[in-house]
Write an enzyme that holds these catalytic residues in place. Structure first.
Site, PDB file in Angstrom:
ATOM      1  N   LYS A  83       0.861  -1.182   0.000  1.00  0.00           N
ATOM      2  CA  LYS A  83       0.000   0.000   0.000  1.00  0.00           C
ATOM      3  C   LYS A  83       0.889   1.220   0.000  1.00  0.00           C
ATOM      4  O   LYS A  83       2.054   1.140   0.406  1.00  0.00           O
ATOM      5  CB  LYS A  83      -0.881   0.018   1.264  1.00  0.00           C
ATOM      6  CG  LYS A  83      -2.132   0.831   1.107  1.00  0.00           C
ATOM      7  CD  LYS A  83      -3.182   0.067   0.320  1.00  0.00           C
ATOM      8  CE  LYS A  83      -4.467   0.818   0.164  1.00  0.00           C
ATOM      9  NZ  LYS A  83      -5.517  -0.032  -0.420  1.00  0.00           N
TER      10      LYS A  83
HETATM   11  P1  NAD Z   1     -12.875   7.708  -3.128  1.00  0.00           P
HETATM   12  O1  NAD Z   1     -11.898   8.759  -2.799  1.00  0.00           O
HETATM   13  O2  NAD Z   1     -13.269   7.494  -4.547  1.00  0.00           O
HETATM   14  O3  NAD Z   1     -14.238   7.957  -2.294  1.00  0.00           O
HETATM   15  C1  NAD Z   1     -14.252   8.116  -0.917  1.00  0.00           C
HETATM   16  C2  NAD Z   1     -15.649   8.575  -0.507  1.00  0.00           C
HETATM   17  O4  NAD Z   1     -15.706   8.643   0.919  1.00  0.00           O
HETATM   18  C3  NAD Z   1     -16.017   9.973  -1.007  1.00  0.00           C
HETATM   19  O5  NAD Z   1     -17.384  10.005  -1.373  1.00  0.00           O
HETATM   20  C4  NAD Z   1     -15.800  10.849   0.221  1.00  0.00           C
HETATM   21  O6  NAD Z   1     -16.581  12.038   0.212  1.00  0.00           O
HETATM   22  C5  NAD Z   1     -16.245   9.887   1.304  1.00  0.00           C
HETATM   23  N1  NAD Z   1     -15.738  10.253   2.633  1.00  0.00           N
HETATM   24  C6  NAD Z   1     -14.517  10.714   2.966  1.00  0.00           C
HETATM   25  N2  NAD Z   1     -14.467  11.004   4.283  1.00  0.00           N
HETATM   26  C7  NAD Z   1     -15.685  10.676   4.783  1.00  0.00           C
HETATM   27  C8  NAD Z   1     -16.272  10.767   6.074  1.00  0.00           C
HETATM   28  N3  NAD Z   1     -15.582  11.233   7.107  1.00  0.00           N
HETATM   29  N4  NAD Z   1     -17.544  10.350   6.221  1.00  0.00           N
HETATM   30  C9  NAD Z   1     -18.256   9.894   5.165  1.00  0.00           C
HETATM   31  N5  NAD Z   1     -17.771   9.807   3.916  1.00  0.00           N
HETATM   32  C10 NAD Z   1     -16.498  10.207   3.744  1.00  0.00           C
HETATM   33  O7  NAD Z   1     -12.293   6.371  -2.476  1.00  0.00           O
HETATM   34  P2  NAD Z   1     -12.616   4.862  -2.882  1.00  0.00           P
HETATM   35  O8  NAD Z   1     -11.612   4.434  -3.894  1.00  0.00           O
HETATM   36  O9  NAD Z   1     -14.056   4.744  -3.155  1.00  0.00           O
HETATM   37  O10 NAD Z   1     -12.236   4.109  -1.529  1.00  0.00           O
HETATM   38  C11 NAD Z   1     -13.138   4.034  -0.436  1.00  0.00           C
HETATM   39  C12 NAD Z   1     -12.719   2.920   0.496  1.00  0.00           C
HETATM   40  O11 NAD Z   1     -12.691   1.684  -0.221  1.00  0.00           O
HETATM   41  C13 NAD Z   1     -11.334   3.046   1.120  1.00  0.00           C
HETATM   42  O12 NAD Z   1     -11.363   2.452   2.401  1.00  0.00           O
HETATM   43  C14 NAD Z   1     -10.463   2.214   0.206  1.00  0.00           C
HETATM   44  O13 NAD Z   1      -9.293   1.754   0.835  1.00  0.00           O
HETATM   45  C15 NAD Z   1     -11.407   1.078  -0.100  1.00  0.00           C
HETATM   46  N6  NAD Z   1     -11.108   0.331  -1.320  1.00  0.00           N
HETATM   47  C16 NAD Z   1     -11.022   0.946  -2.536  1.00  0.00           C
HETATM   48  C17 NAD Z   1     -10.791   0.187  -3.688  1.00  0.00           C
HETATM   49  C18 NAD Z   1     -10.781   0.805  -5.051  1.00  0.00           C
HETATM   50  O14 NAD Z   1     -10.728   0.038  -6.026  1.00  0.00           O
HETATM   51  N7  NAD Z   1     -10.861   2.109  -5.214  1.00  0.00           N
HETATM   52  C19 NAD Z   1     -10.600  -1.195  -3.579  1.00  0.00           C
HETATM   53  C20 NAD Z   1     -10.703  -1.804  -2.322  1.00  0.00           C
HETATM   54  C21 NAD Z   1     -10.960  -1.024  -1.202  1.00  0.00           C
END
Ligand code: NAD
Length: 418
Positions: free
Chosen positions: A111
């Site tokens: 990561k």
């Molecule tokens: P992203 O940046 O696209 O979206 C994050 C979302 O969370 C946004 O809508 C943001 O406004 C919201 N957010 C941020 N702080 C917040 C809070 N305090 N309360 C409520 N909402 C809040 O990120 P993502 O890629 O969608 O990732 C989200 C989660 O999923 C993370 O934990 C990431 O590690 C995990 N994840 C992502 C992927 C991927 O393919 N992108 C894969 C596996 C896991």
């Protein structure tokens, strides 16, 4: 904004170690092997100096942690966030190791992150930040060594800059990152894959309870890549998405949202809170909403000892990484709330990342149908393995998933020789 520890009293790394220790002890792993699997193989911290648009020099901190590579090249996303720090990146890298093993991909776990607030940076500043960070970690990444991908606040554009910066020194290497734009060698279906995998897990979990997703009420925290696609695929399967949120707060529509319209609204950069015909709610209210499936898709440790008892869902599917503090699992299980853990639920993203990488090294693009069929098959097999191991025992799905992942990594380590 409070970090995972301030929210829950436990750091993300403490949470991951709690899960690891529990599973390793159940497996009866040699204590020395436990230590070997807990400590990251390599971690680097780098300075990331950039000139802001106003000419001022700003220095950020960046991290890359390679947790375990016994099963293949290190693999894991890059996060830009004010809360990102070395310890959190270690935790997330460790989760990647168990996740890639659980879905049986030939990858290890890694990561990365940069401590910054991307909402305060212009596109040009984000590009300079990404290029400088890539230069600083250039020595340890590689197509057959360590392959970054998007995570919170990074996206296909970020990966395009990373790839371009890497290729300046190493020549044509599309397999250096996944989650790229399709025009630059990205894969069809990658952008939606994590949310699609989450929906497959919800469907499989419902199936085990003798039910389907049709008409089920779904609440999603976070409306970024994972949250919006999770909502979309649940709606596509006939579920009713009644509440969603982002960092600013949430909105509720008990009749169910038109998720495509909601995504179009977000893509127009309009605040979710201003969406017409919806009631505004806070993120705290959202987590306590009565629903069939609660899907946290934002930050870590949002459900903790202080609010777990107010969860009013029949099932929690973890779209985000570590959205639950592990000590709440037992109480949720006693209340009959099934928790599908992150290492399984959000593994669709890294699975299609693997397909993207395979297409890059084969120099041969797969069809959408092929990708969808393989994603479906891998996710269903992993879900079945986790569910079956837990069935008839007192194990939670998280304990079962960690045991399967750790067992596979330990075996690979031992076969290679220490
Ligand atoms: P992203 O940046 O696209 O979206 C994050 C979302 O969370 C946004 O809508 C943001 O406004 C919201 N957010 C941020 N702080 C917040 C809070 N305090 N309360 C409520 N909402 C809040 O990120 P993502 O890629 O969608 O990732 C989200 C989660 O999923 C993370 O934990 C990431 O590690 C995990 N994840 C992502 C992927 C991927 O393919 N992108 C894969 C596996 C896991």
């Amino acid at each position: 904004m409070a970090n995972a520890h301030a929210r829950s009293g436990m750091t993300m790394l403490e949470g991951v170690h709690f899960n690891f220790d529990d599973a390793a002890q159940r497996l009866g792993l040699d204590p020395a092997i436990q230590t070997l699997l807990k400590i990251p193989y390599r971690q680097v911290q780098v300075e990331v100096p950039i000139y802001r648009d106003n000419g001022q020099l700003e220095v950020y901190r960046g991290y890359r942690v390679q947790h375990d590579g016994a099963r293949g090249p290190y693999k894991g996303g890059i996060r830009y966030h004010p809360e990102a720090n070395m310890e959190e990146v270690q935790a997330l890298a460790s989760i990647m190791t168990w996740k890639t093993a659980l879905v049986n991909l030939p990858f290890g776990g890694a990561k990365g992150g940069v401590t910054c607030n991307p909402r305060e940076l212009s596109q040009a500043e984000l590009e300079r930040l990404t290029r400088t960070f890539t230069q600083r970690i250039d020595l340890i990444i590689g197509v057959y060594n360590d392959i970054p991908a998007p995570d919170m606040n990074t996206n296909a554009q970020t990966m395009a800059w990373m790839m371009d910066e890497y290729e300046r020194r190493h020549g044509y290497s599309p397999g250096i990152v996944t989650g790229k734009p399709i025009d630059l060698g990205g894969s069809k279906c990658r952008e939606q894959a994590t949310g699609q995998g989450v929906a497959i897990c919800s469907r499989e979990a419902m199936k085990r309870l003798g039910e389907t997703l049709e008409g089920k009420t779904v609440v999603v925290q976070g409306f970024g890549n994972v949250g919006s696609n999770t909502a979309r695929f649940h709606a596509k399967s006939g579920a009713k998405v009644i509440a969603v949120s982002d960092v600013e707060g949430g909105i509720l529509n008990p009749g169910g949202f038109d998720v495509d319209a909601l995504i179009a609204w977000k893509n127009d950069r309009k605040p979710l809170a201003d969406y017409p015909g919806a009631k505004r709610i806070t993120n705290d209210e959202l987590l306590a909403m009565s629903c069939d499936i609660l899907i946290p898709c934002a930050l870590g440790h949002v459900i903790h000892e202080g609010n777990a008892s107010s969860v009013n869902a029949k099932m929690i599917v973890e779209g985000a990484n570590a959205p639950l503090i592990p000590t709440v699992d037992k109480g949720l299980k006693e209340r009959g709330i099934l928790v599908v853990p992150d290492v399984l639920a959000n593994a669709g993203g890294v699975t299609v990342s693997y397909f993207e990488w395979a297409q890059n090294v084969q120099q041969h693009a797969w069809t959408e149908a092929q990708i969808e069929a393989e994603l479906e098959s891998i996710m269903c097999e992993a879900f079945g393995n986790v569910y079956n191991r837990a069935a008839g025992s007192d194990l939670t799905l998280r304990q079962s998933a960690y045991m399967i992942g750790i067992e596979r990594v330990a075996r690979a380590r031992q076969l290679r020789g220490i």
